[in-house]
Design a protein around this motif. Structure first.
Motif, PDB file in Angstrom:
ATOM      1  N   ILE A   1       0.873  -1.179   0.000  1.00 48.13           N
ATOM      2  CA  ILE A   1       0.000   0.000   0.000  1.00 48.13           C
ATOM      3  C   ILE A   1       0.909   1.227   0.000  1.00 48.13           C
ATOM      4  CG2 ILE A   1      -1.884   1.214   1.123  1.00 48.13           C
ATOM      5  CD1 ILE A   1      -2.546  -1.695   0.252  1.00 48.13           C
ATOM      6  N   ARG A   2       0.857   2.009  -1.064  1.00 51.18           N
ATOM      7  CA  ARG A   2       1.748   3.167  -1.201  1.00 51.18           C
ATOM      8  C   ARG A   2       1.229   4.380  -0.444  1.00 51.18           C
ATOM      9  NH1 ARG A   2       4.724   3.594  -6.939  1.00 51.18           N
ATOM     10  NH2 ARG A   2       5.792   1.612  -6.777  1.00 51.18           N
ATOM     11  N   PHE A   3       2.174   5.200  -0.009  1.00 51.34           N
ATOM     12  CA  PHE A   3       1.865   6.455   0.665  1.00 51.34           C
ATOM     13  C   PHE A   3       3.054   7.383   0.505  1.00 51.34           C
ATOM     14  CE2 PHE A   3       3.392   3.319   3.753  1.00 51.34           C
ATOM     15  CZ  PHE A   3       4.505   3.953   4.281  1.00 51.34           C
ATOM     16  N   TRP A   4       2.858   8.643   0.870  1.00 52.47           N
ATOM     17  CA  TRP A   4       3.929   9.642   0.851  1.00 52.47           C
ATOM     18  C   TRP A   4       4.446   9.798   2.270  1.00 52.47           C
ATOM     19  CZ3 TRP A   4       5.343  10.869  -3.879  1.00 52.47           C
ATOM     20  CH2 TRP A   4       4.416  10.767  -4.903  1.00 52.47           C
ATOM     21  N   VAL A   5       5.707  10.160   2.416  1.00 50.26           N
ATOM     22  CA  VAL A   5       6.296  10.323   3.748  1.00 50.26           C
ATOM     23  C   VAL A   5       6.652  11.780   3.975  1.00 50.26           C
ATOM     24  CG1 VAL A   5       8.231   9.721   5.250  1.00 50.26           C
ATOM     25  CG2 VAL A   5       7.180   7.977   3.814  1.00 50.26           C
ATOM     26  N   ASP A   6       6.102  12.325   5.046  1.00 49.21           N
ATOM     27  CA  ASP A   6       6.453  13.678   5.460  1.00 49.21           C
ATOM     28  C   ASP A   6       7.689  13.629   6.343  1.00 49.21           C
ATOM     29  OD1 ASP A   6       6.063  16.455   5.607  1.00 49.21           O
ATOM     30  OD2 ASP A   6       5.004  16.267   7.507  1.00 49.21           O
TER      31      ASP A   6
ATOM     32  N   ALA B   1       3.173   9.699   7.650  1.00 46.98           N
ATOM     33  CA  ALA B   1       2.847   9.485   6.244  1.00 46.98           C
ATOM     34  C   ALA B   1       1.605  10.285   5.897  1.00 46.98           C
ATOM     35  CB  ALA B   1       2.594   7.997   6.003  1.00 46.98           C
ATOM     36  N   TYR B   2       1.331  10.387   4.614  1.00 45.49           N
ATOM     37  CA  TYR B   2       0.073  11.005   4.199  1.00 45.49           C
ATOM     38  C   TYR B   2      -0.380  10.413   2.882  1.00 45.49           C
ATOM     39  CZ  TYR B   2       2.945  14.106   1.257  1.00 45.49           C
ATOM     40  OH  TYR B   2       3.830  14.610   0.334  1.00 45.49           O
ATOM     41  N   LEU B   3      -1.671  10.468   2.687  1.00 48.40           N
ATOM     42  CA  LEU B   3      -2.319  10.021   1.457  1.00 48.40           C
ATOM     43  C   LEU B   3      -2.989  11.240   0.857  1.00 48.40           C
ATOM     44  CD1 LEU B   3      -3.577   7.056   3.399  1.00 48.40           C
ATOM     45  CD2 LEU B   3      -2.175   6.757   1.376  1.00 48.40           C
ATOM     46  N   LEU B   4      -2.970  11.325  -0.457  1.00 46.98           N
ATOM     47  CA  LEU B   4      -3.426  12.536  -1.111  1.00 46.98           C
ATOM     48  C   LEU B   4      -4.167  12.175  -2.387  1.00 46.98           C
ATOM     49  CD1 LEU B   4      -3.068  15.642  -0.904  1.00 46.98           C
ATOM     50  CD2 LEU B   4      -1.023  15.400  -2.270  1.00 46.98           C
ATOM     51  N   GLY B   5      -5.304  12.820  -2.613  1.00 47.84           N
ATOM     52  CA  GLY B   5      -5.999  12.631  -3.871  1.00 47.84           C
ATOM     53  C   GLY B   5      -7.455  12.240  -3.708  1.00 47.84           C
ATOM     54  N   ASP B   6      -8.081  11.980  -4.841  1.00 45.39           N
ATOM     55  CA  ASP B   6      -9.511  11.683  -4.870  1.00 45.39           C
ATOM     56  C   ASP B   6      -9.875  10.368  -4.195  1.00 45.39           C
ATOM     57  OD1 ASP B   6      -9.995  14.049  -6.174  1.00 45.39           O
ATOM     58  OD2 ASP B   6      -9.972  13.148  -8.172  1.00 45.39           O
ATOM     59  N   VAL B   7      -8.946   9.414  -4.153  1.00 44.39           N
ATOM     60  CA  VAL B   7      -9.252   8.116  -3.545  1.00 44.39           C
ATOM     61  C   VAL B   7      -8.484   7.887  -2.243  1.00 44.39           C
ATOM     62  CG1 VAL B   7      -9.958   7.011  -5.709  1.00 44.39           C
ATOM     63  CG2 VAL B   7      -7.565   6.961  -5.008  1.00 44.39           C
ATOM     64  N   SER B   8      -8.012   8.976  -1.637  1.00 46.96           N
ATOM     65  CA  SER B   8      -7.246   8.835  -0.398  1.00 46.96           C
ATOM     66  C   SER B   8      -8.067   8.196   0.718  1.00 46.96           C
ATOM     67  CB  SER B   8      -6.688  10.192   0.051  1.00 46.96           C
ATOM     68  OG  SER B   8      -7.735  11.111   0.276  1.00 46.96           O
ATOM     69  N   ASP B   9      -9.390   8.422   0.723  1.00 49.87           N
ATOM     70  CA  ASP B   9     -10.233   7.808   1.749  1.00 49.87           C
ATOM     71  C   ASP B   9     -10.246   6.289   1.605  1.00 49.87           C
ATOM     72  OD1 ASP B   9     -11.553   8.219  -0.681  1.00 49.87           O
ATOM     73  OD2 ASP B   9     -13.527   8.285   0.249  1.00 49.87           O
TER      74      ASP B   9
END
Length: 153
Positions: A16-21, A58-66
């Motif tokens: 499961i991919r995510f971005w790292v702050d 981490a953070y998730l971003l975009g239309d399907v982040s939920d």
């Protein structure tokens, strides 16, 4: 000079991919302190390595982040360790001990997801996967080619 944007790996846990702050590592040694009554000296005894912990914001971003955050929560709650890949440290097997999801009204589409991960092995160094080795190899070839190009200008 290193090209950070090109060299950073995509972060993921169990695929499961995510971005790292931010990611922070806490590690060290356990030291037993022997203090004696009337003594002026403490005797120190190494008692092995302390448990390493990675705290990841981490953070998730975009239309399907939920939907992505539900997948990430499910991955964190799955039985046993999973492969955690961080942008700089590479991949290793780890348990996610706890996590915290945060959503804000004014930042819709952005979901913060913090978690603590404990590596399966407390040994120094990480277990490299094929993708990690390939990335290092390709990066070295590109850097060598750029160096040769500079020599022949």
């Amino acid at each position: 000079m290193r090209h950070w944007q090109r060299d950073l790996r995509p972060a993921s846990f169990r695929g499961i991919r995510f971005w790292v702050d931010q990611d922070a590592l806490s590690a060290g040694k356990r030291i037993a302190r022997h203090e004696y009554a009337g003594g002026r000296r403490t005797v120190l005894e190494e008692a092995g390595l302390a448990t390493s912990i990675y705290d990841v914001t981490a953070y998730l971003l975009g239309d399907v982040s939920d939907l992505q955050v539900v997948s990430l929560q499910t991955a964190c709650l799955a039985v046993g360790p999973g492969r955690l890949v961080l942008p700089i440290d590479g991949g290793f097997m780890a348990y996610v001990e706890n996590f915290n999801r945060s959503r804000e009204r004014d930042r819709q589409g952005y979901i913060a997801f913090s978690f603590s991960a404990i590596p399966l092995s407390n040994e120094t160094g990480m277990t490299l996967g094929l993708a990690d080795v390939t990335l290092a190899y390709v990066t070295d070839i590109v850097d060598a080619a750029a160096g040769l190009e500079r020599l022949f200008r």
